[in-house]
Design an enzyme around this catalytic site. Structure first.
Site, mmCIF file in Angstrom:
data_model
loop_
_atom_site.group_PDB
_atom_site.id
_atom_site.type_symbol
_atom_site.label_atom_id
_atom_site.label_comp_id
_atom_site.label_asym_id
_atom_site.label_seq_id
_atom_site.Cartn_x
_atom_site.Cartn_y
_atom_site.Cartn_z
ATOM 1 N N TYR A 221 12.774 -5.370 -12.474
ATOM 2 C CA TYR A 221 13.304 -5.672 -13.802
ATOM 3 C C TYR A 221 14.709 -5.117 -13.996
ATOM 4 O O TYR A 221 15.162 -4.919 -15.112
ATOM 5 C CB TYR A 221 12.362 -5.111 -14.883
ATOM 6 C CG TYR A 221 11.044 -5.845 -14.973
ATOM 7 C CD1 TYR A 221 10.365 -6.240 -13.833
ATOM 8 C CD2 TYR A 221 10.485 -6.149 -16.200
ATOM 9 C CE1 TYR A 221 9.156 -6.921 -13.911
ATOM 10 C CE2 TYR A 221 9.272 -6.827 -16.288
ATOM 11 C CZ TYR A 221 8.616 -7.202 -15.133
ATOM 12 O OH TYR A 221 7.425 -7.870 -15.214
ATOM 13 N N LYS B 287 2.645 -1.032 -3.075
ATOM 14 C CA LYS B 287 2.537 -1.994 -1.965
ATOM 15 C C LYS B 287 3.447 -1.476 -0.846
ATOM 16 O O LYS B 287 4.272 -2.208 -0.290
ATOM 17 C CB LYS B 287 2.952 -3.390 -2.463
ATOM 18 C CG LYS B 287 2.660 -4.529 -1.503
ATOM 19 C CD LYS B 287 1.210 -4.930 -1.460
ATOM 20 C CE LYS B 287 0.960 -5.926 -0.355
ATOM 21 N NZ LYS B 287 -0.457 -6.320 -0.221
ATOM 22 N N ASP C 202 -3.096 -4.925 -4.545
ATOM 23 C CA ASP C 202 -4.064 -6.031 -4.472
ATOM 24 C C ASP C 202 -5.496 -5.499 -4.506
ATOM 25 O O ASP C 202 -6.367 -6.016 -5.209
ATOM 26 C CB ASP C 202 -3.816 -6.955 -3.262
ATOM 27 C CG ASP C 202 -3.270 -6.229 -2.043
ATOM 28 O OD1 ASP C 202 -2.919 -5.046 -2.170
ATOM 29 O OD2 ASP C 202 -3.199 -6.835 -0.967
ATOM 30 N N ASP D 45 3.445 -4.080 -15.533
ATOM 31 C CA ASP D 45 3.437 -5.210 -16.462
ATOM 32 C C ASP D 45 2.175 -6.046 -16.232
ATOM 33 O O ASP D 45 1.462 -6.419 -17.170
ATOM 34 C CB ASP D 45 4.702 -6.052 -16.208
ATOM 35 C CG ASP D 45 4.999 -6.993 -17.353
ATOM 36 O OD1 ASP D 45 4.258 -6.960 -18.355
ATOM 37 O OD2 ASP D 45 5.969 -7.768 -17.253
ATOM 38 N N ASP E 11 -1.787 -5.932 -18.490
ATOM 39 C CA ASP E 11 -2.367 -7.120 -19.133
ATOM 40 C C ASP E 11 -3.763 -7.402 -18.573
ATOM 41 O O ASP E 11 -4.667 -7.807 -19.307
ATOM 42 C CB ASP E 11 -1.474 -8.350 -18.937
ATOM 43 C CG ASP E 11 -0.416 -8.458 -20.030
ATOM 44 O OD1 ASP E 11 -0.071 -7.413 -20.612
ATOM 45 O OD2 ASP E 11 0.059 -9.580 -20.298
#
Ligand code: NAD
Length: 337
Positions: free
Chosen positions: A128, A175, A208, A232, A236
């Site tokens: 971002y 990751k 993951d 982010d 959610d």
């Protein structure tokens, strides 16, 4: 603060459903005798050259002065040459961590009854950073920035949060097997901070695998700390575990003691102005703001009134399967106080 001293706090009603749910917060706070002197701030209609955004210089000064505030959702204006409102707020106020508690609401049945976790998202960099360009026609590049400074800052916040809130475990989500340099640095910072908190169990979980574990058994997690993009998405996902975006609050933590609470959801243009929005997420964000101000008694009162109203099931907004308007639901909460 004593409960009778008026406290000045910035309020951004925001766009779309923002003014409706902000009104709900004002009504509930008044009914609970919370003495907040709201410094209401409205985003400008033209780009302010000092911020290169529709967010004005005065908007920023209000938060810098009051150090505490509540923010409704802000729609991202379409157009070029200026920064997104949310990004401007995060960057200019150095809101480096976004804390999102996610817990099962008693009385509102979802797949799980035992969700109780906290996601802590790095809020200023990663994918971002806004650094994207075209290399040649048909090839574009986006830069993911990870710095030691921002990673240490958010890791330190996460472990301190865990310690002060009696949490047992911190999971660093990454990751690093693929993004060895960027996520590798983030993990290294988490490792360093973890070493200072031997009483807190620390683990590293690949993103993951984390998603799979969260949907299979969310009780496996306690506090999760992660870079911006993962935060982010995962936050959610966590909202979905407990009933959706209308329910989940958050708090942005900045340097110099700034705390700006905000609902996780956006401006919901599809239901704006229709008196249908669920104000719970903004109300619970307001509760987080009150706890930050150490107004714990009022925070607990309002929290219980919200939970009891939802549990009773008589007044629920459409997103929770009910047919109440925002104003009816708000009135029911006030009646529970
Ligand atoms: P959204 O969160 O606004 O809406 C997604 C869906 O959830 C919609 O169906 C909406 O009706 C529903 N919803 C959201 N909040 C609700 C509530 N409180 N009660 C009942 N239903 C609710 O996401 P979007 O449509 O992708 O974004 C709309 C705008 O909001 C965009 O301009 C986006 O940039 C902005 N946005 C702002 C923020 C923020 O200010 N933090 C966050 C996300 C999106």
């Amino acid at each position: 603060f004593s409960s009778s001293t008026p406290i000045k706090a910035t309020l951004f009603p925001g766009d779309g459903i923002g003014p409706e749910i902000a009104e709900s917060v004002k009504q509930v706070f008044t009914a609970a005798d919370v003495v907040i002197d709201w410094d209401e701030q409205f985003v400008g209609t033209e780009v302010d050259p000092r911020t290169n955004s529709f967010l004005t210089w005065d908007n920023l000064q209000s938060v810098l002065k009051n150090k505490v505030g509540l923010k409704g959702p802000m729609a991202t204006p379409i157009g070029k040459g200026h920064r997104s409102l949310n990004l401007t707020l995060r960057k200019e106020l150095n809101l480096y961590a976004n804390v999102r508690p996610c817990y099962s609401l008693p009385g509102y049945k979802t797949r799980y009854d035992d969700v109780d976790l906290i996601t802590i998202r790095e809020n200023t960099e990663g994918e971002y950073s806004g650094l994207e360009h075209q290399v040649v026609k048909g090839v574009v590049e986006s830069l993911k920035i990870i710095t030691r400074k921002a990673s240490m800052r958010v890791a330190e916040y996460a472990f301190l949060y865990a310690k002060t809130h009696g949490r047992k475990k911190v999971s660093a989500i990454h990751k690093a097997n693929i993004m060895q340099k960027t996520d590798g640095l983030f993990l290294q910072c988490c490792d360093e901070v973890a070493a200072k908190y031997p009483e807190i169990y620390y683990e590293k979980v690949v993103i993951d695998n984390c998603c799979m574990m969260l949907v299979k058994n969310p009780a496996l997690f306690d506090v999760l700390v992660m870079p911006n993009l993962y935060g982010d998405i995962i936050s959610d996902l966590c909202a979905g575990l407990v009933g959706g975006l209308g329910l989940t609050p958050s708090m942005n933590i900045g340097e110099d003691g700034i705390a700006l609470a905000e609902a996780v959801h956006g401006s919901a243009p599809d239901i704006a102005g229709m008196n249908l929005a669920n104000p719970t997420a903004l109300l619970l964000s307001g509760v987080m703001m009150l706890r930050h101000l150490k107004l714990n008694k009022q925070a607990e009162q309002i929290h219980s009134a919200i939970i009891n109203t939802i549990a009773e099931g008589k007044y629920r907004t459409a997103d929770l399967g009910g047919s109440s308007t925002t104003t009816d639901f708000t009135k029911a909460i006030c009646d529970h106080l």
